[in-house]
Design a protein around this motif. Sequence first.
Motif, mmCIF file in Angstrom:
data_model
loop_
_atom_site.group_PDB
_atom_site.id
_atom_site.type_symbol
_atom_site.label_atom_id
_atom_site.label_comp_id
_atom_site.label_asym_id
_atom_site.label_seq_id
_atom_site.Cartn_x
_atom_site.Cartn_y
_atom_site.Cartn_z
ATOM 1 N N VAL A 60 -0.601 4.942 -16.348
ATOM 2 C CA VAL A 60 0.375 4.300 -15.406
ATOM 3 C C VAL A 60 1.814 4.739 -15.638
ATOM 4 O O VAL A 60 2.688 5.143 -14.718
ATOM 5 C CB VAL A 60 0.322 3.044 -15.474
ATOM 6 N N GLN A 61 2.350 4.760 -16.970
ATOM 7 C CA GLN A 61 3.489 5.387 -17.294
ATOM 8 C C GLN A 61 3.840 6.873 -16.996
ATOM 9 O O GLN A 61 4.698 7.154 -16.367
ATOM 10 C CB GLN A 61 3.528 5.255 -18.941
ATOM 11 N N ASN A 93 -11.582 9.024 -9.628
ATOM 12 C CA ASN A 93 -11.797 8.530 -8.482
ATOM 13 C C ASN A 93 -11.644 7.209 -8.377
ATOM 14 O O ASN A 93 -10.914 6.301 -7.480
ATOM 15 C CB ASN A 93 -12.793 8.982 -7.498
ATOM 16 N N PHE A 94 -12.149 6.424 -9.536
ATOM 17 C CA PHE A 94 -12.285 4.976 -9.412
ATOM 18 C C PHE A 94 -11.123 4.621 -10.551
ATOM 19 O O PHE A 94 -10.115 3.811 -10.120
ATOM 20 C CB PHE A 94 -13.472 4.468 -9.902
ATOM 21 N N ILE A 95 -11.181 4.941 -11.788
ATOM 22 C CA ILE A 95 -10.208 4.306 -12.743
ATOM 23 C C ILE A 95 -8.809 4.990 -12.445
ATOM 24 O O ILE A 95 -7.925 4.172 -12.503
ATOM 25 C CB ILE A 95 -10.564 4.675 -14.059
ATOM 26 N N GLY A 96 -8.663 6.059 -12.046
ATOM 27 C CA GLY A 96 -7.262 6.762 -11.834
ATOM 28 C C GLY A 96 -6.905 6.105 -10.422
ATOM 29 O O GLY A 96 -5.692 5.774 -10.371
ATOM 30 N N THR A 97 -7.551 5.807 -9.404
ATOM 31 C CA THR A 97 -7.018 5.290 -8.263
ATOM 32 C C THR A 97 -6.523 3.766 -8.552
ATOM 33 O O THR A 97 -5.639 3.309 -8.092
ATOM 34 C CB THR A 97 -8.327 5.122 -7.303
ATOM 35 N N ALA A 103 0.444 1.452 -10.505
ATOM 36 C CA ALA A 103 1.797 2.068 -10.636
ATOM 37 C C ALA A 103 2.582 1.919 -9.258
ATOM 38 O O ALA A 103 3.824 1.746 -9.415
ATOM 39 C CB ALA A 103 1.517 3.481 -11.023
ATOM 40 N N CYS A 104 2.109 1.877 -8.123
ATOM 41 C CA CYS A 104 2.692 1.869 -6.923
ATOM 42 C C CYS A 104 3.304 0.394 -6.956
ATOM 43 O O CYS A 104 4.607 0.301 -6.383
ATOM 44 C CB CYS A 104 1.743 2.117 -5.773
ATOM 45 N N GLY A 108 7.460 -0.441 -6.663
ATOM 46 C CA GLY A 108 7.920 -0.886 -5.673
ATOM 47 C C GLY A 108 7.701 -0.026 -4.306
ATOM 48 O O GLY A 108 8.590 0.011 -3.059
ATOM 49 N N VAL A 109 6.628 0.931 -4.382
ATOM 50 C CA VAL A 109 6.106 1.841 -3.316
ATOM 51 C C VAL A 109 5.533 0.751 -2.172
ATOM 52 O O VAL A 109 4.852 -0.231 -2.567
ATOM 53 C CB VAL A 109 4.976 2.593 -3.801
ATOM 54 N N GLN A 110 5.827 1.068 -1.102
ATOM 55 C CA GLN A 110 5.624 0.297 -0.098
ATOM 56 C C GLN A 110 4.216 0.776 0.954
ATOM 57 O O GLN A 110 3.567 -0.119 1.626
ATOM 58 C CB GLN A 110 6.692 0.216 1.167
ATOM 59 N N LYS A 111 3.935 2.008 0.834
ATOM 60 C CA LYS A 111 2.787 2.574 1.514
ATOM 61 C C LYS A 111 2.026 3.584 0.733
ATOM 62 O O LYS A 111 2.575 4.340 0.251
ATOM 63 C CB LYS A 111 3.214 3.349 2.741
ATOM 64 N N LEU A 112 0.565 3.142 0.783
ATOM 65 C CA LEU A 112 -0.311 4.071 0.219
ATOM 66 C C LEU A 112 -1.457 4.781 1.169
ATOM 67 O O LEU A 112 -2.124 3.839 1.605
ATOM 68 C CB LEU A 112 -1.170 3.373 -1.033
#
Length: 350
Positions: A60-61, A93-97, A103-104, A108-112
């Motif tokens: 995440v960092q 695909n899973f743990i990374g997502t 992290a998003c 403060g990310v608004q869209k994924l």
Amino acid sequence: MATRSRPVSKKCAVIGGSGFLGQHLVESLLEKGYSVNVFDIHKGIQNDRVCFFQGDLCNVQDLQLALEGVTTVFHCASPAPSSDNRELFYKVNFIGTKAVIRACKQAGVQKLILTSSASVVFEGSDVKNGQEDLPYAKKPIDYYTETKILQEKEVLSSNNPDENFLTVAIRPHGIFGPRDPQLVPVLVDTAKRGKMKFIIGDGNNLVDFTFVKNVVHGHILAAERLEKNSAICGKAYHITNDEPIPFWEFLSRILVGLGYDAPRYHLPYLLVYYLAVMLSLVSLLLKPFLTFKPTFTPMRVALAGTYHYYSCEKAKCDMGYSPLVRLDKAIEETVQSYSHLRRAGSTAEM
């Protein structure tokens, strides 16, 4: 004279931007005036207009550094479907997502926008004009599909307008185009080894192949339409060329365009499928003693011998999607881009 900075809303990040789809997506975003960060495990993109961040998708960092000031994230990182590394698929695909979502939200990310796959509803039997409301495959055809299902569920369930975090999944099918390291190079290599002589089944099975520029178009449309209370929030959408073509006709057009012979001898589908199942069992039994990877696997046979094409009506209705490049032109562009793989002495043209 100082240059005017782009609006914050135009700053995005492409996770997996060094890959085949990722590179095309980055280039298109830049053309549309976006400021682009790229996050990947290795630097496979050379562009001075891109801020590149190298790191571990599960960290995440590492991700947060690439997401600072970003409002829109495109997540298209994944191992190649041809891999048989179950642990790698699960990790990326899973743990990374899960790490990407965390992290998003922290950044403060608004869209994924997720690059999923139409294969999440495919179990090895015919799918004709498949809709998005088909259930997830209960018996996925491979580890890639199994973990893409987990990934898509995770992303769509994290959609939360109350927290100003919106998600959507794009399900392309059979992506191809210039710079693809998989389909055309593997096809040519197989032909060079004399293993592209046979058609599995009657050769009439229709399949979607989707030009990479159309897949990119679908992603960007989704990002632009993804707003609070919009129809696409938390939904999945098929994005294809909307021109199903017989599987073996598509491969033949690529091969002939590069000067190789098209396959012409037919093998019964069920015979080949059951042989592939037997070979897979043998490879598992021999695994403690030697590495044996059959050319034909049940997954590959199913993909080559069944119908699997999908409706884009929902994307047309909710996002205004329409393919930018028709299939004939897409095949022509693709063949021309692989002129270096043309058979020596061949003068074949599309």
